[in-house]
Motif scaffolding. Sequence first.
Motif, PDB file in Angstrom:
ATOM      1  N   PHE A 157      -1.947  -7.199  12.234  1.00 56.92           N
ATOM      2  CA  PHE A 157      -1.643  -6.092  13.147  1.00 56.92           C
ATOM      3  C   PHE A 157      -2.622  -4.949  12.912  1.00 56.92           C
ATOM      4  CE2 PHE A 157       0.875  -5.802   9.331  1.00 56.92           C
ATOM      5  CZ  PHE A 157       0.740  -4.483   8.921  1.00 56.92           C
ATOM      6  N   GLN A 158      -2.730  -4.089  13.922  1.00 55.00           N
ATOM      7  CA  GLN A 158      -3.613  -2.925  13.859  1.00 55.00           C
ATOM      8  C   GLN A 158      -2.884  -1.756  13.198  1.00 55.00           C
ATOM      9  OE1 GLN A 158      -4.717  -2.301  17.946  1.00 55.00           O
ATOM     10  NE2 GLN A 158      -6.054  -4.102  18.013  1.00 55.00           N
ATOM     11  N   LEU A 159      -3.601  -1.021  12.345  1.00 54.57           N
ATOM     12  CA  LEU A 159      -2.979   0.027  11.549  1.00 54.57           C
ATOM     13  C   LEU A 159      -3.139   1.427  12.150  1.00 54.57           C
ATOM     14  CD1 LEU A 159      -1.416   0.461   8.943  1.00 54.57           C
ATOM     15  CD2 LEU A 159      -3.571   0.537   7.689  1.00 54.57           C
ATOM     16  N   GLN A 160      -3.866   1.561  13.253  1.00 59.13           N
ATOM     17  CA  GLN A 160      -4.219   2.886  13.767  1.00 59.13           C
ATOM     18  C   GLN A 160      -3.028   3.775  14.110  1.00 59.13           C
ATOM     19  OE1 GLN A 160      -5.574   0.040  14.609  1.00 59.13           O
ATOM     20  NE2 GLN A 160      -7.717   0.191  15.220  1.00 59.13           N
TER      21      GLN A 160
ATOM     22  N   ASP B 131       4.580   9.264   1.611  1.00 58.09           N
ATOM     23  CA  ASP B 131       3.735  10.315   1.030  1.00 58.09           C
ATOM     24  C   ASP B 131       2.469  10.548   1.846  1.00 58.09           C
ATOM     25  OD1 ASP B 131       5.557  10.681  -1.035  1.00 58.09           O
ATOM     26  OD2 ASP B 131       4.564   9.216  -2.330  1.00 58.09           O
ATOM     27  N   GLY B 132       2.564  10.304   3.166  1.00 58.54           N
ATOM     28  CA  GLY B 132       1.474  10.610   4.074  1.00 58.54           C
ATOM     29  C   GLY B 132       0.363   9.592   4.133  1.00 58.54           C
ATOM     30  N   ILE B 133       0.483   8.457   3.414  1.00 60.48           N
ATOM     31  CA  ILE B 133      -0.580   7.445   3.419  1.00 60.48           C
ATOM     32  C   ILE B 133       0.024   6.057   3.596  1.00 60.48           C
ATOM     33  CG2 ILE B 133      -2.178   8.779   1.995  1.00 60.48           C
ATOM     34  CD1 ILE B 133      -1.294   7.166  -0.403  1.00 60.48           C
ATOM     35  N   PRO B 134      -0.778   5.103   4.075  1.00 66.56           N
ATOM     36  CA  PRO B 134      -0.258   3.741   4.186  1.00 66.56           C
ATOM     37  C   PRO B 134      -0.061   3.116   2.808  1.00 66.56           C
ATOM     38  CG  PRO B 134      -2.581   3.794   4.792  1.00 66.56           C
ATOM     39  CD  PRO B 134      -2.148   5.211   4.612  1.00 66.56           C
ATOM     40  N   GLN B 135       1.040   2.414   2.666  1.00 68.27           N
ATOM     41  CA  GLN B 135       1.368   1.738   1.417  1.00 68.27           C
ATOM     42  C   GLN B 135       1.687   0.279   1.719  1.00 68.27           C
ATOM     43  OE1 GLN B 135       2.198   3.563  -1.671  1.00 68.27           O
ATOM     44  NE2 GLN B 135       2.221   5.657  -0.916  1.00 68.27           N
ATOM     45  N   LEU B 136       1.222  -0.620   0.845  1.00 67.48           N
ATOM     46  CA  LEU B 136       1.693  -1.989   0.888  1.00 67.48           C
ATOM     47  C   LEU B 136       3.111  -1.996   0.349  1.00 67.48           C
ATOM     48  CD1 LEU B 136      -1.517  -3.744  -0.398  1.00 67.48           C
ATOM     49  CD2 LEU B 136      -0.450  -4.135   1.823  1.00 67.48           C
TER      50      LEU B 136
ATOM     51  N   TRP C 229      -7.460   1.495   3.698  1.00 67.34           N
ATOM     52  CA  TRP C 229      -7.234   0.526   4.767  1.00 67.34           C
ATOM     53  C   TRP C 229      -7.002   1.192   6.126  1.00 67.34           C
ATOM     54  CZ3 TRP C 229      -3.816  -4.184   2.950  1.00 67.34           C
ATOM     55  CH2 TRP C 229      -4.462  -4.825   1.884  1.00 67.34           C
ATOM     56  N   VAL C 230      -6.989   2.508   6.189  1.00 60.70           N
ATOM     57  CA  VAL C 230      -6.737   3.216   7.449  1.00 60.70           C
ATOM     58  C   VAL C 230      -7.711   2.743   8.527  1.00 60.70           C
ATOM     59  CG1 VAL C 230      -6.855   5.460   8.587  1.00 60.70           C
ATOM     60  CG2 VAL C 230      -5.718   5.248   6.378  1.00 60.70           C
ATOM     61  N   GLY C 231      -7.175   2.456   9.715  1.00 56.50           N
ATOM     62  CA  GLY C 231      -8.008   2.068  10.855  1.00 56.50           C
ATOM     63  C   GLY C 231      -8.375   0.605  10.909  1.00 56.50           C
TER      64      GLY C 231
ATOM     65  N   MET D  10     -12.122  -6.034   5.772  1.00 53.25           N
ATOM     66  CA  MET D  10     -13.090  -5.466   4.825  1.00 53.25           C
ATOM     67  C   MET D  10     -12.635  -5.580   3.367  1.00 53.25           C
ATOM     68  SD  MET D  10     -15.416  -4.553   6.903  1.00 53.25           S
ATOM     69  CE  MET D  10     -16.472  -3.638   5.769  1.00 53.25           C
ATOM     70  N   HIS D  11     -11.390  -5.920   3.134  1.00 55.42           N
ATOM     71  CA  HIS D  11     -10.854  -5.960   1.785  1.00 55.42           C
ATOM     72  C   HIS D  11     -10.236  -7.322   1.510  1.00 55.42           C
ATOM     73  CE1 HIS D  11     -11.013  -1.621   2.739  1.00 55.42           C
ATOM     74  NE2 HIS D  11     -11.292  -1.502   1.459  1.00 55.42           N
ATOM     75  N   PRO D  12     -10.455  -7.895   0.323  1.00 61.15           N
ATOM     76  CA  PRO D  12      -9.996  -9.255   0.028  1.00 61.15           C
ATOM     77  C   PRO D  12      -8.501  -9.325  -0.216  1.00 61.15           C
ATOM     78  CG  PRO D  12     -11.001  -8.288  -1.923  1.00 61.15           C
ATOM     79  CD  PRO D  12     -11.209  -7.304  -0.810  1.00 61.15           C
ATOM     80  N   TRP D  13      -8.026 -10.550  -0.375  1.00 64.20           N
ATOM     81  CA  TRP D  13      -6.605 -10.766  -0.627  1.00 64.20           C
ATOM     82  C   TRP D  13      -6.139 -10.018  -1.868  1.00 64.20           C
ATOM     83  CZ3 TRP D  13      -3.657 -12.576   2.994  1.00 64.20           C
ATOM     84  CH2 TRP D  13      -4.096 -13.571   3.884  1.00 64.20           C
TER      85      TRP D  13
END
Length: 204
Positions: A69-72, A101-106, A125-127, A149-152
């Motif tokens: 899914f898109q994170l935007q 806390d204002g940021i994306p979290q896994l 990972w934003v965007g 852009m980021h691995p597993w």
Amino acid sequence: MIRSRISWDSGQWTTVPISVTETKEGQYLKVESREGSDYWEKTLYGFQRDSGHSLLTRWEKDTAMEVTFQLQSFTELYDQAGIMLMNAPGQWIKAGIEINDGIPQLAVVVTQGYSDWSLAPVPEWVGENVTIRASRMNDAVIIRARTEMHPWRTLRVAPFPINTASQAGPFICSPTRSGLHVTFTRWVMTDPDSDIHVDPSTED
């Protein structure tokens, strides 16, 4: 290697969202959640919520499932989307991205009558497009995440009964607001993980 795209119309919604729109000739699914939609069982807060939107289909024990899914659009507290793994009422796992806390979290919530909650910040990972993967192995599920852009990253190994007719698929919730739109770009069934220390393939 098995990699089979799951059609959006093969799943059933647990709670129907405000709107569901297929785009790019049915390749993407854009979903608008209802305000107050959520999943939670008792722990810490005492309340129970089963109003989230999950698009579920049968999940065989010898496969893995991935949702992208898109994170935007994630901006408000507790905005969330990812993959739901459902055994029965009160027995489920949700894993994905959640704003805290204002940021994306896994974020992963494992529920067996009571819910727990784990978080790991990923502001970098934003965007990007996020893929959440769940793979069944013996009596457990291995949950991983990545972007283009980021691995597993391995997020969790949790109990998951092996001999159950489970369901799984994309989910979206917005506990604190209306107007969350999330675009899901991919839903596939694929080979299970070969080992906890071996990364799955990223090829489509």
